[in-house]
Design an enzyme around this catalytic site. Structure first.
Site, short mmCIF file in Angstrom:
data_model
loop_
_atom_site.label_atom_id
_atom_site.label_comp_id
_atom_site.label_asym_id
_atom_site.label_seq_id
_atom_site.Cartn_x
_atom_site.Cartn_y
_atom_site.Cartn_z
N LYS A 226 -8.33 3.38 1.46
CA LYS A 226 -7.58 4.63 1.37
C LYS A 226 -7.80 5.40 0.08
O LYS A 226 -8.07 6.61 0.10
CB LYS A 226 -6.09 4.35 1.58
CG LYS A 226 -5.81 4.12 3.04
CD LYS A 226 -4.49 3.48 3.29
CE LYS A 226 -4.57 2.65 4.53
NZ LYS A 226 -5.56 1.55 4.53
N SER B 52 -13.63 27.99 -26.60
CA SER B 52 -13.69 26.83 -27.49
C SER B 52 -12.62 26.99 -28.54
O SER B 52 -12.34 28.10 -28.99
CB SER B 52 -15.07 26.78 -28.15
OG SER B 52 -15.01 26.04 -29.34
N SER C 298 0.82 -1.22 0.00
CA SER C 298 0.00 0.00 0.00
C SER C 298 0.85 1.27 0.00
O SER C 298 0.32 2.37 -0.06
CB SER C 298 -0.94 0.00 1.21
OG SER C 298 -0.21 -0.19 2.41
N ASN D 285 -2.49 -3.03 12.68
CA ASN D 285 -3.95 -2.91 12.59
C ASN D 285 -4.48 -1.71 13.38
O ASN D 285 -5.30 -0.94 12.87
CB ASN D 285 -4.61 -4.20 13.07
CG ASN D 285 -4.26 -5.38 12.18
OD1 ASN D 285 -3.66 -5.19 11.12
ND2 ASN D 285 -4.63 -6.58 12.60
N GLU E 166 -19.49 23.10 -14.48
CA GLU E 166 -19.71 21.81 -15.18
C GLU E 166 -18.86 20.70 -14.57
O GLU E 166 -19.31 19.58 -14.39
CB GLU E 166 -19.36 21.94 -16.66
CG GLU E 166 -20.35 22.77 -17.46
CD GLU E 166 -19.86 22.97 -18.89
OE1 GLU E 166 -20.13 22.11 -19.73
OE2 GLU E 166 -19.17 23.97 -19.14
N TYR F 277 -9.85 -7.18 11.91
CA TYR F 277 -9.19 -6.60 10.74
C TYR F 277 -9.08 -7.62 9.61
O TYR F 277 -8.77 -8.79 9.82
CB TYR F 277 -7.77 -6.11 11.11
CG TYR F 277 -7.04 -5.56 9.88
CD1 TYR F 277 -7.20 -4.24 9.50
CD2 TYR F 277 -6.23 -6.38 9.09
CE1 TYR F 277 -6.58 -3.75 8.36
CE2 TYR F 277 -5.60 -5.91 7.96
CZ TYR F 277 -5.77 -4.58 7.59
OH TYR F 277 -5.16 -4.10 6.47
N LYS G 144 -17.57 31.35 -27.97
CA LYS G 144 -17.92 30.59 -26.76
C LYS G 144 -17.17 31.05 -25.51
O LYS G 144 -15.99 31.36 -25.55
CB LYS G 144 -17.61 29.09 -26.97
CG LYS G 144 -18.52 28.40 -27.95
CD LYS G 144 -19.96 28.32 -27.50
CE LYS G 144 -20.15 27.26 -26.42
NZ LYS G 144 -20.00 25.91 -26.95
N HIS H 265 -40.92 23.24 -11.51
CA HIS H 265 -40.90 22.50 -12.78
C HIS H 265 -40.09 23.25 -13.86
O HIS H 265 -40.34 23.10 -15.05
CB HIS H 265 -42.31 22.23 -13.31
CG HIS H 265 -43.25 21.71 -12.27
ND1 HIS H 265 -43.41 20.36 -11.99
CD2 HIS H 265 -44.05 22.37 -11.39
CE1 HIS H 265 -44.28 20.21 -11.00
NE2 HIS H 265 -44.68 21.41 -10.61
N1 ARG Z 1 -1.52 -1.44 4.82
C1 ARG Z 1 -2.44 -1.99 5.75
C2 ARG Z 1 -3.81 -1.31 5.61
O1 ARG Z 1 -3.86 -0.34 4.99
C3 ARG Z 1 -1.94 -1.79 7.15
C4 ARG Z 1 -2.39 -2.82 8.11
C5 ARG Z 1 -1.82 -4.12 7.72
N2 ARG Z 1 -2.08 -5.12 8.66
C6 ARG Z 1 -1.84 -6.42 8.39
N3 ARG Z 1 -2.08 -7.25 9.31
N4 ARG Z 1 -1.43 -6.81 7.22
O2 ARG Z 1 -4.80 -1.77 6.12
#
Ligand code: ARG
Length: 475
Positions: A329, A281, A27, A114, A294, A321, A287, A160
């Site tokens: 994210k 434009s 990530s 976590n 928009e 978790y 224009k 309307h």
């Molecule tokens: N990158 C993970 C997330 O965004 C962080 C937590 C990861 N925990 C794990 N046990 N792999 O959730």
């Protein structure tokens, strides 16, 4: 002998992670934006650990100093993020261990990624909510000022999208402002539920170290520690709630955009959008396109999409978790970027709208917009409302045929439809008379608009100035 496995958790593995799987599960490409909040969380955690005697003061100081240097390195663009280290937490921890040796490895005592990630997102979102709230307040304030300036400007009000009754432009702008007031309240309400500390939940069940979660909560400006460790590491409802707020806000901005686009067209010609918010434009030299409204209207769709992503992401997850949560994210970050961009554009643009008062007035005059006023006049003269409705309907039909508005007819012409009509009728047939007569709280009369603008200004000051736990003081 196999190649080295991931240093943080590789102990039980007998072969290295497949290179594609490493990239697929990492990530760091998107969670690196949490670095500041990750470091803040770690500093608070280390401070708490020293307070309860799990770290020595010296270890704490080396950790805090090291983290400070790492933050500066990140800001100077000196850190090379590693996919093998998966995420922001392990990238920072590895760098810390490079710098301060074995003490760096003690930072993770009594916590898990976590509870760490759940804390990072909440800290980050809380600061972003404060930035969004500030832009929302700026937009509301601009609209209130414009509404006051346009309190006497008359335009057609629509139902309307057909001309219905005259209203004041200030009243219309304050309708927008009311929508945004509720959005602002929703945002600050959501903030309360964001502002709770997950740290201490560890992987899912809590930790065997003698931690003090009240200390960590206080250091990070959280209202309180989360009650339940399983819930704390797993639920992302606070991110869903923010995205729901954002979806409703964007729905409102999209409605406003739609009106601006219509009003800026040659067919309505009610407002001028300053050139700096428009583009031309490449083929049609005449224009001037209302691109900003928009685009805001268009961007609403992606935010709705993110709300669906997050709801769907969460819906089947068993406690506690799951790696699914890593997918929270990008939708959340893009929602934040989109909302901040749209609000900034609107806060700059909306107060700069230039009303074309004469065109608005002419449009209101053309659409028989005082027909209800004539019916009300007849009712005051003793005619039953349904009969009055019928009489005015006939007068309007005559006006359409003769191409005359009600106010342009002579007394003789009007009296053909009812002998209850006298020469004082013209006071109610004028647009000014019509709007001034709606003189009660919530009505369109210019005096009411001025009073409503004043109340809105006070309510905004109260909401925006209210106490806010845990604002980022750069700690
Ligand atoms: N990158 C993970 C997330 O965004 C962080 C937590 C990861 N925990 C794990 N046990 N792999 O959730």
């Amino acid at each position: 002998m196999t190649q080295a496995t991931n240093q943080s958790w590789g102990g039980r593995f007998s072969e290295p992670t497949d290179a594609f799987v490493a990239a697929f599960t990492a990530s760091i490409p998107f969670d690196k934006r949490l670095y500041h909040h990750d470091i803040r969380g770690s500093i608070a955690h280390a401070t708490m650990l020293a307070r309860v005697g799990v770290l020595t003061d010296d270890e704490r100081d080396r950790i805090i100093e090291g983290l400070g240097e790492i933050e500066a390195e990140i800001e100077r663009g000196e850190i090379e993020w590693s996919i093998a280290l998966e995420d922001i937490h392990m990238n920072i921890e590895a760098r810390l261990t490079d710098k301060i040796g074995i003490t760096g490895k003690k930072l993770h005592t009594g916590r898990s990624r976590n509870d760490q990630i759940a804390t990072d997102i909440r800290l980050y979102l809380r600061d972003e909510i404060d930035a969004v709230a500030a832009e929302l307040a700026r937009l509301r304030s601009g609209l209130i000022e414009l509404a006051e300036r346009e309190a006497d400007t008359i335009m057609p009000g629509f139902t309307h999208l057909q001309t219905a009754q005259p209203v004041t432009f200030g009243h219309h702008l304050l309708a927008w402002q009311e929508m945004l007031t509720r959005d602002h309240e929703r945002l600050l309400d959501c903030r309360k539920r964001v502002n709770v500390l997950p740290l201490g939940a560890a992987a899912l069940a809590g930790t065997t170290y003698p931690i003090d979660r009240h200390v960590t909560a206080e250091l990070l400006g959280f209202e309180r520690p989360a009650e339940n460790s399983l819930d704390a590491v797993s639920d992302r409802d606070f991110a869903i709630e923010f995205t729901a707020f954002a979806s409703i806000l964007l729905m409102h901005l999209s409605r406003m955009s739609e009106e601006m686009v219509l009003w800026a067209s040659a067919q309505f010609d009610f407002v001028d959008l300053p050139d700096r918010f428009c583009t031309g434009s490449s083929i049609m030299p005449q224009k001037k396109n209302p691109d900003v409204p928009e685009l805001v209207r268009g961007k609403t769709g992606r935010v709705y999409g993110h709300l669906m992503s997050l709801l769907t992401l969460m819906k089947s997850q068993p406690l506690a978790y799951n790696k699914d949560n890593q997918e929270d994210k990008e939708p959340l970050f893009d929602t934040l970027d989109t909302v901040k961009g749209c609000l900034r554009a609107f806060a700059d643009m909306a107060p700069a709208l230039e009303a074309k008062a004469e065109n608005m007035f002419e449009a209101a005059r053309k659409g028989f917009s005082t027909a209800t006023d004539l019916a009300d006049y007849l009712v005051r003269a003793g005619v039953a409302f349904r009969d009055a409705h019928e009489i005015v309907g006939k007068a309007v039909a005559y006006g359409i045929e003769q191409k005359k508005d009600l106010s342009e007819m002579s007394l003789d012409e009007l009296q053909r439809f009812s002998d209850a009509i006298h020469d004082d009728v013209f006071e109610v047939l004028t647009l000014e008379g019509s709007v001034a007569a709606r003189n009660h709280i919530g009505g369109t009369a210019p005096d009411q608009v001025r009073a409503a603008a004043q109340r809105a200004r006070e309510a905004l000051a109260t909401l925006a100035g209210g106490p806010q736990e845990g604002t980022d003081h750069g700690a």
